[in-house]
Each structure stands twice: as structure tokens, then as C-alpha cells.
Design an enzyme around this catalytic site. Structure first.
Site, PDB file in Angstrom:
ATOM      1  N   HIS A  93     -40.777 -59.867   3.374  1.00 39.88           N
ATOM      2  CA  HIS A  93     -41.857 -58.835   3.626  1.00 39.88           C
ATOM      3  C   HIS A  93     -40.633 -57.410   3.576  1.00 39.88           C
ATOM      4  CE1 HIS A  93     -44.359 -56.129   6.344  1.00 39.88           C
ATOM      5  NE2 HIS A  93     -45.041 -57.137   5.530  1.00 39.88           N
ATOM      6  N   LYS A 150     -39.854 -53.650   0.822  1.00 40.59           N
ATOM      7  CA  LYS A 150     -39.713 -53.570   0.993  1.00 40.59           C
ATOM      8  C   LYS A 150     -38.990 -51.886  -0.023  1.00 40.59           C
ATOM      9  CE  LYS A 150     -44.160 -53.402   3.410  1.00 40.59           C
ATOM     10  NZ  LYS A 150     -43.552 -54.205   4.301  1.00 40.59           N
ATOM     11  N   ASP A 188     -28.898 -48.647  -9.587  1.00 47.61           N
ATOM     12  CA  ASP A 188     -27.331 -48.230 -10.179  1.00 47.61           C
ATOM     13  C   ASP A 188     -25.889 -48.446  -9.453  1.00 47.61           C
ATOM     14  OD1 ASP A 188     -28.946 -47.655 -12.495  1.00 47.61           O
ATOM     15  OD2 ASP A 188     -28.644 -45.750 -12.352  1.00 47.61           O
TER      16      ASP A 188
END
Length: 268
Positions: free
Chosen positions: A119, A121, A126
Site C-alpha cells: 500500500h 505511495k 536523487d
């Protein structure tokens, strides 16, 4: 003698205060920007940061259906940015998922081992920016749902997320599910090169390599190749290949991939 002990004690105390002050200053300098869907267009912010990437983009995403973001990732890869996308198993079959498109564009995609829900996100760019929040990379998240996206530049927080991504990418990667995704995309599943004759042209001498050699053999971007040369000059030459890891844009994942592809990094 008592005077020296007291002076030493005060010196140590002063040093600790300076270290604490620097740590607090860094924390205060760290910045978080917040974007809300339906108001602030988080999609635009995501694409802007993808376009500004100079070395790598590591993504762990539960649902990914936004083609504009997917195409911006493909463009990033075309300019030498390492793009890795780690997805929930639902994205193999999901009708609107861009997972097949990402594979067809040649991006590195892996599917989670989790039998329930992956789940996360988040995206790391960099080792300098973290994008995270409730926002899945979907058009619905941008145009219909109430969602939030945070853009964070706190090094300590970014390190924790990068460590988590490396663990997911290297240890929680389901080969069969990923192979199934490649089959759905009608793309050959990538194999580690095994033919020794393919490896002889994959040796690089980092103390003499040109920017062109660095980008071609290490498969990195031009800005990152320039940073390697600047670091080489600052150090008066590399003493050990691992000196490259002094650059925050180079991580354990790059090193792992170079080894998998048979790339040998020598200093002389």
C-alpha cells in the site's frame, strides 16, 4: 592538572553544543511542501520533479494508472535517469494500470511479494526529495478524490524511505509475478548476462574514464557522470571503487545492478 581537566570538560561540552546546533539547523532547514488534489494539482508537481531528476527515481506505488506521469518517467529514462517502479500485485491485471506501458517503455518494474496489499505511495528522487502521501498516481486522485501529496527534503527521512525501498526491491520482489507482467506486456523477461564474452567490454577505469564512458558503461545520466568527475578531482583520484558511494545519487541499488550486469569498476 585540575585546570586542564576542567578545560577538557568545557571543550567537550562546547563540541557537543556545536554538533547539536548543526543537527537542529539541518532539521530547521528541511522543508515540506503539501499539495491537495482538487486544489493544488499534485500531478503537475510530480511531473515537475520527475523532469528535474538528475540520477534516479525509485517508486513504490499501490495504484498507478496516470499515463502522463508514466510517459514523463519514460522520458526521464531516455535521458539516462535510472527509474525503478515497485508495484502491488493488483497492477499485473488491472485494466487501467500503466504497468504494461512501463515495461514496454523499457523501465525496470518489479511486483511485490505481498499476498495482501503493498500500500505504499512514495517516490525518492536523487536521494534529495521524497514524494509521499495518500495520493496514488491516478487521474482520479488528482481530479476526483480528496488526496494529499507531500514533497519532503529532510535527509534523515529520505534515508529511511530509501532503505525501505532497497529492502522491497531486493528482498520482497516476486520473480514469477513480475514475469507474468512482462508476458502481459508481450516483452521478453530480462535475464542477467551470463556469457563471459559479453563482459569484457564492461570494465571501466574510473580514474581515467571520460563522461561519455561513464554514461555508456555505467548507464547513468550526463549530470551524474559530471559529478563523478568533480568528486574524482576533489579526492585527487579514487583510491577505492566504493569511493563512488560518497555521492548521494549513487546507492546500493546501482552497485547491485552493476554487479548483476557484470560491470567491473577498477581504479587503475
Amino acid at each position: 592538572m585540575h585546570y586542564l581537566k576542567r578545560n577538557t570538560k568545557y571543550s567537550i561540552l562546547a563540541f557537543l553544543i556545536i554538533v547539536l546546533s548543526i543537527t537542529i539547523s539541518i532539521s530547521f532547514l528541511a522543508k515540506t511542501e503539501v499539495y491537495f488534489s482538487l486544489y493544488d494539482n499534485p500531478q503537475k508537481e510530480i511531473i515537475k520533479n520527475i523532469n528535474q531528476a538528475q540520477a534516479f527515481i525509485n517508486i513504490a506505488m499501490y495504484t498507478f494508472t496516470d499515463q502522463e506521469i508514466a510517459l514523463s518517467l519514460a522520458k526521464a529514462q531516455n535521458r539516462g535517469i535510472q527509474v525503478r517502479v515497485y508495484l502491488d500485485r493488483s497492477q499485473i491485471e488491472s485494466t487501467y494500470s500503466v504497468s504494461r506501458l512501463l515495461v514496454q517503455e523499457g523501465l525496470k518494474v518489479r511486483i511485490s511479494t505481498n499476498n495482501y496489499i503493498m500500500h505504499h505511495k512514495f517516490a525518492i528522487i536523487d536521494n534529495r526529495l521524497l514524494l509521499t502521501g495518500s495520493y496514488n498516481w491516478t487521474l482520479a486522485a488528482n481530479n476526483k478524490n480528496n488526496e494529499n501529496l507531500m514533497v519532503i527534503d529532510d535527509p534523515e527521512v529520505i534515508t529511511r524511505y530509501q532503505n525501505q525501498f532497497e529492502k522491497l526491491w531486493l528482498e520482497k520482489y516476486n520473480v514469477e509475478r513480475t514475469r507474468q507482467l512482462f508476458q502481459k506486456a508481450k516483452v521478453n523477461f530480462p535475464l542477467t548476462p551470463l556469457n563471459p564474452s559479453d563482459l569484457k567490454n564492461k570494465t571501466i577505469y574510473i580514474n581515467t574514464a571520460s563522461p561519455e564512458e561513464l554514461t555508456k558503461i555505467l548507464q547513468i545520466s550526463e549530470p551524474l557522470a559530471k559529478k563523478i568527475i568533480i568528486l574524482r578531482e576533489e579526492l585527487g583520484g579514487f583510491k577505492d571503487p566504493q569511493d563512488l558511494l560518497q555521492l548521494p545519487e549513487l546507492t546500493n541499488l546501482e552497485w547491485e545492478e552493476w554487479e548483476e550486469e557484470g560491470i567491473k569498476i577498477n581504479i587503475e
